[in-house]
Scaffold this active site. Structure first.
Site, PDB file in Angstrom:
ATOM      1  N   HIS A   1      28.332  57.460   1.751  1.00 29.66           N
ATOM      2  CA  HIS A   1      29.456  58.340   1.429  1.00 29.66           C
ATOM      3  C   HIS A   1      30.475  58.285   2.552  1.00 29.66           C
ATOM      4  CE1 HIS A   1      26.974  60.896   3.976  1.00 29.66           C
ATOM      5  NE2 HIS A   1      27.844  61.892   3.958  1.00 29.66           N
TER       6      HIS A   1
ATOM      7  N   HIS B   1      31.808  60.580   4.675  1.00 21.16           N
ATOM      8  CA  HIS B   1      31.860  61.387   5.891  1.00 21.16           C
ATOM      9  C   HIS B   1      31.819  60.418   7.071  1.00 21.16           C
ATOM     10  CE1 HIS B   1      30.420  65.269   3.753  1.00 21.16           C
ATOM     11  NE2 HIS B   1      31.715  65.289   3.951  1.00 21.16           N
TER      12      HIS B   1
ATOM     13  N   ASP C   1      30.580  60.223   9.947  1.00 17.41           N
ATOM     14  CA  ASP C   1      29.356  59.854  10.684  1.00 17.41           C
ATOM     15  C   ASP C   1      28.552  58.776   9.958  1.00 17.41           C
ATOM     16  OD1 ASP C   1      28.983  62.000   8.824  1.00 17.41           O
ATOM     17  OD2 ASP C   1      27.036  62.492   9.701  1.00 17.41           O
ATOM     18  N   HIS C   2      29.036  58.339   8.787  1.00 14.16           N
ATOM     19  CA  HIS C   2      28.293  57.317   8.034  1.00 14.16           C
ATOM     20  C   HIS C   2      29.052  56.001   7.869  1.00 14.16           C
ATOM     21  CE1 HIS C   2      24.992  60.035   6.840  1.00 14.16           C
ATOM     22  NE2 HIS C   2      25.916  60.925   7.143  1.00 14.16           N
TER      23      HIS C   2
ATOM     24  N   ASP D   1      22.640  61.847   2.880  1.00 12.85           N
ATOM     25  CA  ASP D   1      22.912  63.268   3.104  1.00 12.85           C
ATOM     26  C   ASP D   1      22.779  63.957   1.757  1.00 12.85           C
ATOM     27  OD1 ASP D   1      23.608  62.477   5.641  1.00 12.85           O
ATOM     28  OD2 ASP D   1      25.546  63.509   5.669  1.00 12.85           O
TER      29      ASP D   1
ATOM     30  N   HIS E   1      25.651  66.115  -2.523  1.00  9.68           N
ATOM     31  CA  HIS E   1      26.325  66.333  -1.257  1.00  9.68           C
ATOM     32  C   HIS E   1      27.743  66.810  -1.534  1.00  9.68           C
ATOM     33  CE1 HIS E   1      26.383  66.057   3.007  1.00  9.68           C
ATOM     34  NE2 HIS E   1      27.190  65.023   3.098  1.00  9.68           N
TER      35      HIS E   1
ATOM     36  N   HIS F   1      19.184  62.748  10.675  1.00  5.75           N
ATOM     37  CA  HIS F   1      20.437  63.478  10.507  1.00  5.75           C
ATOM     38  C   HIS F   1      20.355  64.828  11.233  1.00  5.75           C
ATOM     39  CE1 HIS F   1      24.103  64.949   8.358  1.00  5.75           C
ATOM     40  NE2 HIS F   1      24.409  63.680   8.439  1.00  5.75           N
TER      41      HIS F   1
HETATM   42 ZN    ZN Z   1      26.231  62.966   7.707  1.00  8.06          ZN
HETATM   43 ZN    ZN Z   2      27.747  63.925   4.811  1.00  9.42          ZN
END
Ligand code: ZN
Ligand code: ZN
Length: 304
Positions: free
Chosen positions: A62, A64, A66-67, A211, A142, A269
């Site tokens: 996805h 976000h 951080d990914h 997530d 999510h 995570h």
């Molecule tokens: Zn994340």
């Molecule tokens: Zn996320």
């Protein structure tokens, strides 16, 4: 044949306590698949001595940051280091636009081809289908459209016990035995597959649940996996916050692993609010004993 998962990073939101953003490499029979690509993934690959030019398939769960914020950096490093072979990227709608815009405004023309496939976030979708392996995405719950990924070996053939076979079986008959069928040679001797072959090795399965907040809707996709990775952003005392932010607690990860009857649970995570992860591990273990922390640099192998 190797089937192993290397954790490159597993911290949520911000870097903390020397923990980095999400990325992991799945190695199946020396084919390397990168799942998620948080900031700094190329440095993590270098640190753990995994050559990025061996990666041909990248899966982004996805959008976000951080990914996926490490993806453009990794792609440019591949370019600068002379990559020529095609790169396959599977990701959410919009990721191709983001990448194209980066390249457009930096006037970069990559010297390798990129094939982008948009993930279907509503249902299970087969992404890669070879003779040995199937890789599929599946929907999770999510804040943004988000997918998990499941890697599963195809059913394997029975193994011939050569010492129990005579030389007058044709290759078609040997093939039939491997499929579990009995055969008769031209002298009339019957070869029962159960007598002259061994049971096939089991097909191994790994599921990455990305997530997600706790949802039993994903059970059909991850059922009886050898290993699942499930997020455990919070502890149970913050369950309300987990629900609000579409994340899970360590206890919820344990519950899901138990219900899915998996072999092992990897949790990750981690929230930056937790310096030590002992409580996270203990909480998951209190429900599902065979749990491990997805600590970067750790390698988890599934034996044949
Ligand atoms: Zn994340
Ligand atoms: Zn996320």
């Amino acid at each position: 044949v190797v089937f192993e998962i290397t954790i490159l990073g597993s911290n949520s939101a911000s870097f903390a306590f020397n923990r980095h953003h999400t990325a992991q490499v799945v190695n199946v029979n020396q084919n390397l698949y990168l799942i998620d690509c948080g900031e700094g993934t190329q440095m993590r690959l270098a640190k753990f001595k995994i050559k990025h030019n061996r990666i041909n398939h990248i899966f982004i769960s996805h959008l976000h940051g951080d990914h996926y914020l490490g993806l453009i950096g990794l792609m440019l490093t591949m370019h600068l280091q002379g990559r020529e072979q095609d790169l396959y990227i599977f990701g959410p709608k919009g990721l191709d636009e983001i990448l194209t815009l980066h390249l457009k405004h930096s006037e970069t023309e990559l010297n390798y081809a990129v094939h982008f496939e948009t993930l279907n976030m509503n249902e299970r979708q087969v992404l890669i289908d070879t003779e040995e392996l199937e890789i599929a995405s599946f929907p999770v719950e999510h804040r943004l459209p988000c997918a998990g990924f499941v890697f599963e070996e195809k059913p394997k053939k029975r193994k011939l016990l050569r010492e129990k076979l005579s030389g007058n079986l044709s290759s078609a008959q040997l093939k039939a035995l491997k499929e579990g069928e009995d055969v008769i040679d031209h002298d009339g001797t019957i070869y029962a597959a159960t007598d002259v072959t061994l049971e096939p090795k089991k097909s191994r399965k790994y599921a990455y649940c990305a997530d997600t907040r706790y949802t039993e809707a994903i059970l059909p996709y991850i059922n009886e996996a050898d290993i699942i990775y499930h997020e455990a952003t919070f502890l149970e005392d913050m369950r309300d916050r987990a629900i609000q932010t579409y994340h899970s607690t360590a206890a919820q990860a344990g519950t899901l692993a138990l219900k899915a009857r998996v072999g092992m649970l990897l949790i990750g995570h981690f929230s930056s609010r937790y310096r030590e992860l002992d409580s996270t591990l203990e909480e998951a273990k209190s429900i599902f004993q065979n749990t491990e922390l997805a600590i970067e640099g750790k390698v988890f192998s599934i034996s044949e």
